[in-house]
Design a protein around this motif. Structure first.
Motif, PDB file in Angstrom:
ATOM      1  N   GLY A 173       0.805  -1.210   0.000  1.00 23.62           N
ATOM      2  CA  GLY A 173       0.000   0.000   0.000  1.00 23.62           C
ATOM      3  C   GLY A 173       0.841   1.265   0.000  1.00 23.62           C
ATOM      4  O   GLY A 173       0.373   2.329  -0.425  1.00 23.62           O
ATOM      5  N   TRP A 174       2.085   1.154   0.463  1.00 21.57           N
ATOM      6  CA  TRP A 174       2.995   2.310   0.481  1.00 21.57           C
ATOM      7  C   TRP A 174       3.671   2.528  -0.875  1.00 21.57           C
ATOM      8  O   TRP A 174       4.304   3.569  -1.084  1.00 21.57           O
ATOM      9  CB  TRP A 174       4.080   2.112   1.536  1.00 21.57           C
ATOM     10  CG  TRP A 174       3.580   2.095   2.945  1.00 21.57           C
ATOM     11  CD1 TRP A 174       3.364   1.007   3.740  1.00 21.57           C
ATOM     12  CD2 TRP A 174       3.240   3.236   3.746  1.00 21.57           C
ATOM     13  NE1 TRP A 174       2.908   1.389   4.974  1.00 21.57           N
ATOM     14  CE2 TRP A 174       2.827   2.750   5.009  1.00 21.57           C
ATOM     15  CE3 TRP A 174       3.235   4.613   3.523  1.00 21.57           C
ATOM     16  CZ2 TRP A 174       2.418   3.594   6.039  1.00 21.57           C
ATOM     17  CZ3 TRP A 174       2.837   5.461   4.547  1.00 21.57           C
ATOM     18  CH2 TRP A 174       2.431   4.960   5.792  1.00 21.57           C
ATOM     19  N   HIS A 177      -2.922  15.527  -4.772  1.00 25.04           N
ATOM     20  CA  HIS A 177      -3.203  14.176  -5.251  1.00 25.04           C
ATOM     21  C   HIS A 177      -3.831  13.317  -4.145  1.00 25.04           C
ATOM     22  O   HIS A 177      -4.779  12.567  -4.406  1.00 25.04           O
ATOM     23  CB  HIS A 177      -1.924  13.518  -5.779  1.00 25.04           C
ATOM     24  CG  HIS A 177      -1.553  13.976  -7.146  1.00 25.04           C
ATOM     25  ND1 HIS A 177      -1.032  15.223  -7.398  1.00 25.04           N
ATOM     26  CD2 HIS A 177      -1.649  13.356  -8.367  1.00 25.04           C
ATOM     27  CE1 HIS A 177      -0.809  15.360  -8.701  1.00 25.04           C
ATOM     28  NE2 HIS A 177      -1.182  14.233  -9.308  1.00 25.04           N
ATOM     29  N   GLY A 178      -3.291  13.414  -2.939  1.00 25.52           N
ATOM     30  CA  GLY A 178      -3.861  12.644  -1.840  1.00 25.52           C
ATOM     31  C   GLY A 178      -5.300  13.053  -1.552  1.00 25.52           C
ATOM     32  O   GLY A 178      -6.177  12.205  -1.343  1.00 25.52           O
ATOM     33  N   ALA A 179      -5.566  14.363  -1.561  1.00 22.96           N
ATOM     34  CA  ALA A 179      -6.907  14.859  -1.255  1.00 22.96           C
ATOM     35  C   ALA A 179      -7.909  14.453  -2.327  1.00 22.96           C
ATOM     36  O   ALA A 179      -9.040  14.047  -2.024  1.00 22.96           O
ATOM     37  CB  ALA A 179      -6.876  16.381  -1.101  1.00 22.96           C
ATOM     38  N   VAL A 180      -7.529  14.566  -3.593  1.00 25.74           N
ATOM     39  CA  VAL A 180      -8.447  14.203  -4.674  1.00 25.74           C
ATOM     40  C   VAL A 180      -8.721  12.706  -4.668  1.00 25.74           C
ATOM     41  O   VAL A 180      -9.865  12.270  -4.862  1.00 25.74           O
ATOM     42  CB  VAL A 180      -7.879  14.665  -6.035  1.00 25.74           C
ATOM     43  CG1 VAL A 180      -8.679  14.071  -7.192  1.00 25.74           C
ATOM     44  CG2 VAL A 180      -7.889  16.186  -6.108  1.00 25.74           C
ATOM     45  N   TRP A 181      -7.690  11.890  -4.449  1.00 30.17           N
ATOM     46  CA  TRP A 181      -7.906  10.442  -4.367  1.00 30.17           C
ATOM     47  C   TRP A 181      -8.889  10.119  -3.244  1.00 30.17           C
ATOM     48  O   TRP A 181      -9.819   9.319  -3.428  1.00 30.17           O
ATOM     49  CB  TRP A 181      -6.587   9.713  -4.142  1.00 30.17           C
ATOM     50  CG  TRP A 181      -6.774   8.231  -3.964  1.00 30.17           C
ATOM     51  CD1 TRP A 181      -7.018   7.561  -2.805  1.00 30.17           C
ATOM     52  CD2 TRP A 181      -6.783   7.237  -4.996  1.00 30.17           C
ATOM     53  NE1 TRP A 181      -7.164   6.221  -3.036  1.00 30.17           N
ATOM     54  CE2 TRP A 181      -7.025   5.993  -4.376  1.00 30.17           C
ATOM     55  CE3 TRP A 181      -6.594   7.268  -6.368  1.00 30.17           C
ATOM     56  CZ2 TRP A 181      -7.092   4.798  -5.087  1.00 30.17           C
ATOM     57  CZ3 TRP A 181      -6.657   6.075  -7.084  1.00 30.17           C
ATOM     58  CH2 TRP A 181      -6.905   4.862  -6.447  1.00 30.17           C
ATOM     59  N   ALA A 182      -8.696  10.723  -2.082  1.00 27.68           N
ATOM     60  CA  ALA A 182      -9.592  10.470  -0.948  1.00 27.68           C
ATOM     61  C   ALA A 182     -11.016  10.909  -1.276  1.00 27.68           C
ATOM     62  O   ALA A 182     -11.982  10.240  -0.920  1.00 27.68           O
ATOM     63  CB  ALA A 182      -9.079  11.184   0.296  1.00 27.68           C
ATOM     64  N   GLY A 183     -11.145  12.046  -1.956  1.00 27.70           N
ATOM     65  CA  GLY A 183     -12.468  12.515  -2.343  1.00 27.70           C
ATOM     66  C   GLY A 183     -13.169  11.548  -3.286  1.00 27.70           C
ATOM     67  O   GLY A 183     -14.376  11.308  -3.179  1.00 27.70           O
ATOM     68  N   MET A 198      -5.638   9.087   1.950  1.00 23.81           N
ATOM     69  CA  MET A 198      -5.017  10.360   1.583  1.00 23.81           C
ATOM     70  C   MET A 198      -3.548  10.385   1.998  1.00 23.81           C
ATOM     71  O   MET A 198      -2.672  10.823   1.233  1.00 23.81           O
ATOM     72  CB  MET A 198      -5.769  11.508   2.248  1.00 23.81           C
ATOM     73  CG  MET A 198      -5.191  12.879   1.961  1.00 23.81           C
ATOM     74  SD  MET A 198      -6.199  14.173   2.731  1.00 23.81           S
ATOM     75  CE  MET A 198      -5.108  15.595   2.455  1.00 23.81           C
ATOM     76  N   LEU A 199      -3.256   9.878   3.195  1.00 22.76           N
ATOM     77  CA  LEU A 199      -1.870   9.825   3.667  1.00 22.76           C
ATOM     78  C   LEU A 199      -1.010   8.977   2.741  1.00 22.76           C
ATOM     79  O   LEU A 199       0.099   9.376   2.352  1.00 22.76           O
ATOM     80  CB  LEU A 199      -1.828   9.264   5.088  1.00 22.76           C
ATOM     81  CG  LEU A 199      -0.443   9.013   5.683  1.00 22.76           C
ATOM     82  CD1 LEU A 199       0.308  10.326   5.880  1.00 22.76           C
ATOM     83  CD2 LEU A 199      -0.541   8.245   7.010  1.00 22.76           C
ATOM     84  N   LEU A 200      -1.512   7.794   2.361  1.00 25.15           N
ATOM     85  CA  LEU A 200      -0.738   6.904   1.493  1.00 25.15           C
ATOM     86  C   LEU A 200      -0.455   7.540   0.134  1.00 25.15           C
ATOM     87  O   LEU A 200       0.663   7.449  -0.387  1.00 25.15           O
ATOM     88  CB  LEU A 200      -1.487   5.582   1.311  1.00 25.15           C
ATOM     89  CG  LEU A 200      -1.506   4.644   2.519  1.00 25.15           C
ATOM     90  CD1 LEU A 200      -2.472   3.503   2.287  1.00 25.15           C
ATOM     91  CD2 LEU A 200      -0.105   4.102   2.803  1.00 25.15           C
ATOM     92  N   LEU A 201      -1.466   8.181  -0.451  1.00 26.83           N
ATOM     93  CA  LEU A 201      -1.251   8.814  -1.763  1.00 26.83           C
ATOM     94  C   LEU A 201      -0.326  10.016  -1.644  1.00 26.83           C
ATOM     95  O   LEU A 201       0.505  10.268  -2.532  1.00 26.83           O
ATOM     96  CB  LEU A 201      -2.588   9.223  -2.360  1.00 26.83           C
ATOM     97  CG  LEU A 201      -3.221   8.236  -3.338  1.00 26.83           C
ATOM     98  CD1 LEU A 201      -2.384   8.158  -4.617  1.00 26.83           C
ATOM     99  CD2 LEU A 201      -3.383   6.849  -2.738  1.00 26.83           C
ATOM    100  N   PHE A 202      -0.451  10.767  -0.551  1.00 29.36           N
ATOM    101  CA  PHE A 202       0.437  11.910  -0.327  1.00 29.36           C
ATOM    102  C   PHE A 202       1.892  11.452  -0.291  1.00 29.36           C
ATOM    103  O   PHE A 202       2.764  12.041  -0.944  1.00 29.36           O
ATOM    104  CB  PHE A 202       0.063  12.618   0.972  1.00 29.36           C
ATOM    105  CG  PHE A 202       1.107  13.581   1.465  1.00 29.36           C
ATOM    106  CD1 PHE A 202       1.212  14.852   0.929  1.00 29.36           C
ATOM    107  CD2 PHE A 202       2.004  13.210   2.470  1.00 29.36           C
ATOM    108  CE1 PHE A 202       2.194  15.737   1.375  1.00 29.36           C
ATOM    109  CE2 PHE A 202       2.977  14.081   2.921  1.00 29.36           C
ATOM    110  CZ  PHE A 202       3.073  15.354   2.369  1.00 29.36           C
ATOM    111  N   VAL A 203       2.173  10.425   0.500  1.00 26.91           N
ATOM    112  CA  VAL A 203       3.549   9.936   0.643  1.00 26.91           C
ATOM    113  C   VAL A 203       4.094   9.476  -0.706  1.00 26.91           C
ATOM    114  O   VAL A 203       5.225   9.829  -1.094  1.00 26.91           O
ATOM    115  CB  VAL A 203       3.606   8.800   1.674  1.00 26.91           C
ATOM    116  CG1 VAL A 203       4.974   8.111   1.646  1.00 26.91           C
ATOM    117  CG2 VAL A 203       3.316   9.336   3.072  1.00 26.91           C
TER     118      VAL A 203
END
Length: 541
Positions: free
Chosen positions: A19-20, A109-115, A156-161
């Motif tokens: 997942g990372w 990117h993390g925020a949009v993925w989470a949305g 969101m955290l995973l996509l951000f990283v």
């Protein structure tokens, strides 16, 4: 590559650490498509990755419907496609070259993925299974941040990283030096999340709490889709025998109740085959086969009985209860006190093509599709329930609130949080994953459901006919509070597809936490997703 790696992060595979890493190839691809028709290219690449991943993840749907195993992933892949469109257009790295802007890119990117994950959990009643954040199920400290923005916050955290790392590699290859600062910031954010998780685990275990014990009975009745392969009599006898046998073992040699006597006995979804008749004035009656089974197990000793049952709308004629003509039917969870006082919760979130078929009366071909795919005749839709009031049951010398969930509802966080109260509460889920036989469905269902305990900081008893029968504390842990042993029903080979009972206990906080997610629900992710789109649009212009 991203599609395959993402699929391996979920059950039945055990590579949750992927997942990372899983989204890095996809991000690199989306950021390097040509300028011409970038949006269409990005959507296509994202959709392809999503379709590959989801066809692997949800192949278990074929145990009920081969058509569903194709159409469901192809529909859900649309959300990956929208992410691809964003990453190839508004989220394209151009305009983010300055120091610190790379982290802003990663945030977007993390925020949009989470949305988008949130959107697929809402649209067409929603299907949020295998949210990317579920990959953190084996990282207890990192999982605890789910009480802030919910499970999608972990996604969101995973996509951000991953976006930050890909961008840092890109900067390093381009000879820019600020990538070191970016990586240091990412490491610091991860360290803060880890420390927060450790702090929350310690805090939850230090809370003043009472202990509630429950005996959960799993019969493992075989099914072919919606068709149960046992007779009603066989089913009821099995619950009687398994429950009485387990209770008798908890008595002293003199026949007295032992120190581990349960407060509650829990049976799974639609455990009893007879119906409950319920009138508008609250009066109720039930099939004789139900009363016989309840009276048999009551002889063992006092407890509250919690079980799944179908409930029918009826009229109270004084000396008898009569079903209403064209009356409504509900999939219900019943709580019966030791004195057989009855409370019921009627399932609110019905499963499309399982419990309801929208527009079936005006589009009769939908009925034919259901019957061909499930192998069972369509008996009509359940009515969604309306109540959002918790149920109550006696336990540990007092009254404990019950957050009721039936089957799929324990994977609907926007619903479970509406039952939250500032009082001792336990999430109780009764479920039946027998439709999907010994597939990955049960493991995926449980992996997603366990995050409700973290999001709400309420423990959970989860009883399945076939699936995962287990108890979880307020940190998502299976560990018994006294012994540390995992509280999950398995056979000698470690399989949870078995018949038996599980005596489990959970610590129920007297003054439980009210989490940020419990207070604001999905609005935090909605706000961040809109902010991510807005920031990306600003830099793009």
């Amino acid at each position: 590559m991203s599609g395959v790696l993402a699929a391996l992060a979920f059950p039945p595979f055990h590579a949750s650490w992927l997942g990372w890493l899983a989204m890095m190839p996809l991000l690199a691809s989306l950021w390097t498509v040509g300028e011409k028709r970038a949006g269409w290219k990005g959507f296509g690449i994202g959709y392809l990755a999503g379709a590959v991943s989801l066809l692997i993840q949800f192949q278990w749907v074929a145990t009920v419907s081969w058509l569903g195993a194709i159409l469901l992933p192809l529909y859900l892949a649309v959300y990956w496609g929208f992410f691809g469109w964003f990453a190839a257009t508004l989220g394209r790295p151009r305009g983010y070259e300055a120091p610190r802007r790379s982290l802003m890119l990663a945030f977007c990117h993390g925020a949009v993925w989470a949305g988008l994950e949130l959107a697929r959990g809402w649209m067409l009643t929603g299907f949020g299974w295998n949210s990317m954040g579920v990959a953190l199920r084996n990282f207890p400290a990192m999982s605890q941040a789910a009480d802030l923005l919910g499970l999608t916050g972990l996604s969101m955290l995973l996509l951000f990283v991953q976006a930050a790392v890909v961008r840092a590699v890109w900067s390093a290859l381009g000879g820019k030096s600020h990538y070191r600062r970016d990586l240091a910031m990412v490491a610091m954010i991860l360290m803060i999340c880890f420390i927060y998780g450790k702090w929350r685990i310690a805090g939850e275990r230090a809370r003043e709490a009472v202990t509630v014990r429950a005996l959960m009975v799993q019969i493992n009745i075989p099914q072919e889709a919606a068709t149960v392969l046992w007779t009603d009599l066989e089913t009821h006898q099995a619950y009687e025998e398994e429950t009485i046998s387990a209770l008798e073992k908890l008595k002293t040699p003199d026949g007295d109740l032992g120190k581990d006597w349960p407060d509650w006995v829990i049976w799974p979804e639609t455990a009893l085959t007879g119906r409950i008749l319920r009138a508008d004035d609250g009066a109720w009656g039930t099939w004789q086969i139900n009363m016989d089974t309840v009276s048999q197990v009551r002889r063992a000793g006092p407890f509250s009985l919690i079980y799944g049952v179908n409930e029918l709308e009826a009229e109270n004629l004084g000396d008898q209860m009569v079903m209403k003509e064209r009356g409504r039917a509900w999939n219900s969870l019943a709580v019966m006190s030791p004195a057989d006082e009855l409370q019921t919760y009627r399932k609110r979130h019905l499963v499309i093509f399982g419990e309801t078929i929208p527009f079936v009366d005006s589009l009769p071909f939908l009925r034919k599709i259901y019957e061909e795919q499930s192998g069972a005749s369509y008996g009509g839709s359940f009515t969604p329930g309306e109540s959002l009031e918790p149920l109550k049951a006696e336990a540990a010398g007092g009254e404990i609130g019950i957050i009721p969930t039936i089957c799929f509802e324990d994977s609907v966080p926007r619903l479970t949080r509406t039952f939250l109260r500032r009082a001792p509460q336990v999430i109780v889920n009764v479920t039946n994953d027998g439709w999907f036989k010994q597939s990955a469905a049960a493991d995926q269902h449980f992996a997603y459901a366990r995050f409700r305990t973290i999001e709400l900081r309420r423990p959970m008893f989860r009883c399945a006919n076939t699936g995962v029968t287990a108890a979880l504390d307020t940190t998502g842990s299976l560990a018994n509070p006294e012994t540390g042993a995992p509280q999950v029903l398995v056979d000698n080979d470690g399989s949870h597809f078995t018949r038996g009972s599980l005596l489990a206990e959970v610590r129920v906080p007297i003054h439980p936490a009210m989490t940020l997610f419990g207070l604001i629900g999905d609005w935090g992710i909605v706000a961040l997703a809109l902010a991510g789109l807005g920031i990306a649009r600003f830099y793009k212009s």
